[in-house]
Scaffold this motif. Structure first.
Motif, short mmCIF file in Angstrom:
data_model
loop_
_atom_site.label_atom_id
_atom_site.label_comp_id
_atom_site.label_asym_id
_atom_site.label_seq_id
_atom_site.Cartn_x
_atom_site.Cartn_y
_atom_site.Cartn_z
N UNK A 17 0.83 -1.19 0.00
CA UNK A 17 0.00 0.00 0.00
C UNK A 17 0.88 1.26 0.00
N UNK A 18 0.61 2.22 -0.90
CA UNK A 18 1.44 3.43 -0.96
C UNK A 18 1.23 4.33 0.25
N UNK A 19 2.17 5.22 0.49
CA UNK A 19 2.06 6.19 1.58
C UNK A 19 0.82 7.05 1.39
N UNK A 20 0.18 7.41 2.49
CA UNK A 20 -1.02 8.26 2.50
C UNK A 20 -2.24 7.58 1.89
N UNK A 21 -2.24 6.24 1.89
CA UNK A 21 -3.39 5.51 1.35
C UNK A 21 -4.61 5.74 2.23
N UNK A 22 -5.77 5.82 1.57
CA UNK A 22 -7.03 6.14 2.25
C UNK A 22 -8.02 4.99 2.15
N UNK A 23 -8.62 4.66 3.28
CA UNK A 23 -9.80 3.79 3.34
C UNK A 23 -11.00 4.72 3.34
N UNK A 24 -11.71 4.77 2.24
CA UNK A 24 -12.72 5.82 2.02
C UNK A 24 -14.12 5.44 2.47
N UNK A 25 -14.25 4.33 3.23
CA UNK A 25 -15.60 3.98 3.68
C UNK A 25 -15.52 3.06 4.88
N UNK A 26 -15.70 3.64 6.08
CA UNK A 26 -15.84 2.83 7.29
C UNK A 26 -16.99 3.41 8.11
N UNK A 27 -17.41 2.66 9.13
CA UNK A 27 -18.40 3.13 10.09
C UNK A 27 -17.85 2.94 11.49
#
Length: 297
Positions: A17-27
């Motif tokens: 996973x690259x630096x600053x990777x985002x998980x764009x959907x959690x609860x």
């Protein structure tokens, strides 16, 4: 490595996973912020548990989507933004037409940058289709986006409504195209046209929601749908885990879910876009200074 709540498996992703990777959907969930008639409240689904997912996947940026159990009370999401870190966390709220301008301002100051209309199952939903356009116009003035979790049939039925909405539109969970019909469903054409228009985004998330192959088949029946979106607008795709997977009694392996990107893309550059630069653009991660918000709403 011990099993993390609401996630099966213990291995790290095969994908680096690259630096600053985002998980764009959690609860995130907290009984203190549950609606009196709430359905689907989960335990062990706080920011503390989610940090374990971040450590496993290698993501550092996050988008919290207000959970169904909290209805239009967005405090759990605002608190989660604080707990996970304001510079690396954003929120998507849920409101109805009773929301005041002051409440929207508090949400804006607290890091919320969009609202979600979850009408896939309208039972007990705090919003209606009639609320979509007036609310979209109000939050457009704040620079927020609209996130839609609708059935494919609902997308077809409300095509004219979606196409006249102002601003940016984000479709949840691959736009919920059903299988086995897949890309032949008329909603796929509508979503593709919207992608080509330049202001529509797709969340490459929730593979288990519509796959008939499920985890045992590595969700391969979704490949044509996901790959078609990436081919159409790679610069407007984001990825989300959907942790803690509130619809699932048997929890998926989050490492396998992020590894789907290696099948749904053709280049490392596309993965970099989906995990880093695209969410930075959509959610404003770079160059945004959040002020301190009052969380009493």
């Amino acid at each position: 490595m011990n099993t993390i709540p609401h996630s099966s498996g213990t291995d790290k992703p095969k994908l680096k996973v690259p630096a600053n990777a985002c998980d764009s959907h959690i609860h995130l969930y907290d009984p203190a912020y549950a609606s009196p008639n709430a359905h689907g409240m989960l335990s062990q689904a706080t920011a503390a548990e989610y940090k374990l997912i971040q450590q496993r996947l290698g993501t550092t940026r996050t988008v919290i989507v207000n959970p169904r159990a909290s209805q239009t009370d967005n405090r759990v999401t605002l608190m989660g933004i604080e707990q996970l870190g304001r510079q690396n966390t954003r929120g998507v709220g849920v409101v109805n037409t009773s929301v005041t301008d002051q409440e929207l301002a508090i949400m804006d100051d607290g890091g919320i940058c969009g609202i979600r209309f979850t009408l896939y199952n309208a039972t007990n939903a705090p919003v209606t289709f009639e609320m979509v356009e007036p609310l979209a116009r109000r939050v457009h003035e704040l620079g927020w986006h609209i996130q839609l979790h609708w059935t494919a049939d609902q997308i077809v039925e409300h095509e004219a409504l979606v196409k006249r909405l102002p601003g940016t539109i984000v479709f949840d969970h691959l736009a919920r195209i059903p299988l086995p019909i897949g890309i032949k469903h008329p909603a796929h054409r509508i979503v593709t046209e919207l992608l080509q228009s330049g202001r529509t985004w797709i969340k490459l998330s929730g593979a288990y929601l519509d796959s008939q192959f499920q985890a045992d088949g590595l969700y391969r029946d979704l490949d044509p749908i996901a790959r078609s979106y990436v081919a159409t607008a790679p610069e407007r795709m984001v990825w989300g885990s959907d942790w803690p997977h509130p619809t699932e009694t048997s929890k998926p392996d989050d490492a396998n879910l992020i590894d789907l990107l290696t099948r749904w893309t053709d280049t490392a550059g596309q993965i970099e876009k989906i995990l880093v630069s695209n969410p930075a653009t959509l959610y404003g991660f770079e160059g945004m200074n959040l002020s301190v918000a009052t969380l009493q709403m």
